[in-house]
Design a protein around this motif. Structure first.
Motif, mmCIF file in Angstrom:
data_model
loop_
_atom_site.group_PDB
_atom_site.id
_atom_site.type_symbol
_atom_site.label_atom_id
_atom_site.label_comp_id
_atom_site.label_asym_id
_atom_site.label_seq_id
_atom_site.Cartn_x
_atom_site.Cartn_y
_atom_site.Cartn_z
ATOM 1 N N ARG A 262 37.161 49.246 25.371
ATOM 2 C CA ARG A 262 38.238 48.210 25.479
ATOM 3 C C ARG A 262 39.546 48.963 26.140
ATOM 4 N NH1 ARG A 262 37.622 46.657 20.579
ATOM 5 N NH2 ARG A 262 39.288 47.662 19.709
ATOM 6 N N ALA A 263 39.749 50.028 25.671
ATOM 7 C CA ALA A 263 41.044 50.713 26.339
ATOM 8 C C ALA A 263 40.833 51.061 27.723
ATOM 9 C CB ALA A 263 41.368 51.856 25.531
ATOM 10 N N GLY A 264 39.586 51.404 28.264
ATOM 11 C CA GLY A 264 39.033 51.641 29.473
ATOM 12 C C GLY A 264 39.471 50.328 30.404
ATOM 13 N N TRP A 265 38.933 49.503 29.782
ATOM 14 C CA TRP A 265 38.841 48.032 30.269
ATOM 15 C C TRP A 265 40.391 47.496 30.595
ATOM 16 C CZ3 TRP A 265 40.657 43.357 27.601
ATOM 17 C CH2 TRP A 265 40.298 42.131 28.221
ATOM 18 N N ALA A 266 41.189 47.794 29.507
ATOM 19 C CA ALA A 266 42.584 47.440 29.530
ATOM 20 C C ALA A 266 43.267 47.897 30.785
ATOM 21 C CB ALA A 266 43.206 47.502 28.256
ATOM 22 N N ASP A 267 42.807 49.188 31.079
ATOM 23 C CA ASP A 267 43.693 49.866 32.298
ATOM 24 C C ASP A 267 42.936 49.867 33.178
ATOM 25 O OD1 ASP A 267 45.641 50.734 30.224
ATOM 26 O OD2 ASP A 267 44.328 52.618 29.754
ATOM 27 N N SER A 268 41.890 49.193 33.598
ATOM 28 C CA SER A 268 41.244 49.025 34.750
ATOM 29 C C SER A 268 41.559 47.897 35.867
ATOM 30 C CB SER A 268 39.553 48.552 34.361
ATOM 31 O OG SER A 268 39.440 47.182 34.154
ATOM 32 N N PRO A 269 41.323 48.188 37.003
ATOM 33 C CA PRO A 269 41.329 47.150 38.157
ATOM 34 C C PRO A 269 40.628 45.793 37.765
ATOM 35 C CG PRO A 269 40.035 48.637 38.845
ATOM 36 C CD PRO A 269 40.450 48.888 37.813
ATOM 37 N N TRP A 270 40.049 45.797 36.747
ATOM 38 C CA TRP A 270 39.220 44.074 36.497
ATOM 39 C C TRP A 270 40.268 43.218 36.552
ATOM 40 C CZ3 TRP A 270 39.503 40.497 32.867
ATOM 41 C CH2 TRP A 270 38.693 39.556 32.718
ATOM 42 N N HIS A 271 41.496 43.378 36.154
ATOM 43 C CA HIS A 271 42.598 42.284 35.810
ATOM 44 C C HIS A 271 43.230 41.878 37.212
ATOM 45 C CE1 HIS A 271 41.958 43.245 31.372
ATOM 46 N NE2 HIS A 271 42.157 44.568 31.772
ATOM 47 N N THR A 272 42.882 42.560 38.148
ATOM 48 C CA THR A 272 43.519 42.110 39.375
ATOM 49 C C THR A 272 42.348 41.844 40.663
ATOM 50 O OG1 THR A 272 44.148 44.247 39.974
ATOM 51 C CG2 THR A 272 45.940 43.143 39.128
ATOM 52 N N ARG A 273 41.179 41.819 40.117
ATOM 53 C CA ARG A 273 40.159 41.562 41.017
ATOM 54 C C ARG A 273 40.280 40.689 41.821
ATOM 55 N NH1 ARG A 273 38.941 39.039 36.735
ATOM 56 N NH2 ARG A 273 36.940 37.576 36.481
ATOM 57 N N PRO A 274 39.703 40.484 43.109
ATOM 58 C CA PRO A 274 39.933 39.404 43.962
ATOM 59 C C PRO A 274 39.050 38.129 43.563
ATOM 60 C CG PRO A 274 38.717 40.899 45.188
ATOM 61 C CD PRO A 274 39.072 41.659 43.677
ATOM 62 N N ALA A 275 39.547 37.115 43.639
ATOM 63 C CA ALA A 275 38.793 35.823 43.408
ATOM 64 C C ALA A 275 37.969 35.757 44.485
ATOM 65 C CB ALA A 275 39.742 34.517 43.551
ATOM 66 N N PRO A 276 36.595 34.947 44.382
ATOM 67 C CA PRO A 276 35.587 34.767 45.512
ATOM 68 C C PRO A 276 36.413 34.081 46.629
ATOM 69 C CG PRO A 276 34.539 33.972 43.364
ATOM 70 C CD PRO A 276 36.024 34.453 43.227
ATOM 71 N N ASP A 277 35.641 34.394 47.889
ATOM 72 C CA ASP A 277 36.011 33.949 49.118
ATOM 73 C C ASP A 277 35.267 32.809 49.645
ATOM 74 O OD1 ASP A 277 36.928 33.273 51.764
ATOM 75 O OD2 ASP A 277 36.513 35.139 52.646
ATOM 76 N N PRO A 278 35.577 31.507 49.572
ATOM 77 C CA PRO A 278 34.698 30.421 49.914
ATOM 78 C C PRO A 278 34.238 30.610 51.312
ATOM 79 C CG PRO A 278 36.944 29.582 49.581
ATOM 80 C CD PRO A 278 36.971 30.943 49.102
ATOM 81 N N GLU A 279 34.865 30.881 52.240
ATOM 82 C CA GLU A 279 34.319 31.102 53.559
ATOM 83 C C GLU A 279 33.351 32.396 53.715
ATOM 84 O OE1 GLU A 279 34.493 30.204 57.921
ATOM 85 O OE2 GLU A 279 35.004 29.288 56.014
ATOM 86 N N ALA A 280 33.368 33.191 52.900
ATOM 87 C CA ALA A 280 32.192 33.954 53.047
ATOM 88 C C ALA A 280 30.933 33.499 52.400
ATOM 89 C CB ALA A 280 32.573 35.243 51.993
ATOM 90 N N TYR A 281 31.144 32.703 51.563
ATOM 91 C CA TYR A 281 29.936 31.914 50.766
ATOM 92 C C TYR A 281 29.373 30.822 51.833
ATOM 93 C CZ TYR A 281 30.071 34.233 46.444
ATOM 94 O OH TYR A 281 30.251 35.239 45.552
ATOM 95 N N ARG A 282 30.287 30.314 52.516
ATOM 96 C CA ARG A 282 29.667 29.168 53.550
ATOM 97 C C ARG A 282 29.117 29.995 54.805
ATOM 98 N NH1 ARG A 282 30.841 27.399 58.260
ATOM 99 N NH2 ARG A 282 32.506 28.914 58.768
#
Length: 241
Positions: free
Chosen positions: A216-236
């Protein structure tokens, strides 16, 4: 014994984008088949399986009945092929994530992001999901959710064996909760962005309860919280015929 926690780079937390998993090598045949599947998926997504007629699908694809029946015997066969494509393209995503060497909990987070992103922006997944709400296809729908729940449970069992879960957590019951929460968020969300936000908030509520203090401590300090949202154009673009 406290399990080791390895920092996770931001690049490992980006969900892979869906792509076609069919194995047809002849370009003309492959493109025709994909045009039919995409047209069916989009109409199933808009009108449901029952509401989308074969004539509507052909008109949307710009193809003839001969083209349809060369590839598929019926609208039902189209729906089956969509579900097969969803399953096969998901297997490719699972392999990509597994190759990143993440622990089971991180792998679960990235897989869930990928699942959510496909529900948000992958036309094939969205259409198949909508079609599976029809009574004629309920058997396929049950198999879909059973596979998802089993895969989630397997990762949580592995996480428990590695000492990454809180001692009192039952991994299989937790898996049922994860799938139920994701499905509920999909139903309640006001559009794709809201769905992504709801899942992020759900994990922020679940992980402090499910995980051991070190993870939990590692997750709290990780870049997961600022990970990019999916790009709709990439999926299209990934689903272009």
């Amino acid at each position: 014994m406290t399990p080791p926690v390895t920092p996770v780079p931001a690049s490992a937390l980006v969900a892979p984008v869906s792509c076609w998993a069919d194995d047809e090598v002849r370009e003309r045949t492959r493109r025709t088949r994909r045009r039919l599947l995409l047209a069916a998926a989009r109409l199933f997504g808009e009108d449901g399986y029952h509401g989308a007629s074969v004539a509507d699908i052909l008109a949307a694809a710009g193809l003839t009945k001969g083209a349809l029946y060369f590839h598929f015997r019926s609208k039902y066969a189209l729906a089956e092929a969509l579900v097969t494509e969803v399953q096969r393209s998901w297997l490719s995503i699972e392999i990509q994530i597994a190759d990143r060497g993440l622990d089971p909990l991180w792998r679960l987070l990235v897989e869930t992001d990928a699942y959510v992103a496909r529900w948000m922006y992958d036309a094939v997944v969205r259409g198949a999901s909508q079609a599976l709400g029809d009574p004629e296809l309920l058997a396929m729908r049950g198999h879909w959710f059973e596979r998802w729940e089993t895969a989630t449970a397997d990762l949580l069992v592995d996480a428990s064996a590695a000492g990454l879960l809180a001692a009192e957590v039952d991994p299989r019951r937790a898996a049922r909760a994860v799938v139920a929460i994701a499905t509920g968020n999909y139903t309640l969300a006001d559009g794709p962005e809201d769905f992504w936000a709801r899942m992020t908030e759900s994990w922020e509520g679940l992980l402090p309860v499910l995980t051991c203090p070190a993870w939990r401590a590692g997750w709290a300090d990780s870049p997961w919280h600022t990970r990019p949202a999916p790009d709709p154009e990439a999926y299209r673009l990934a689903r272009e015929p």
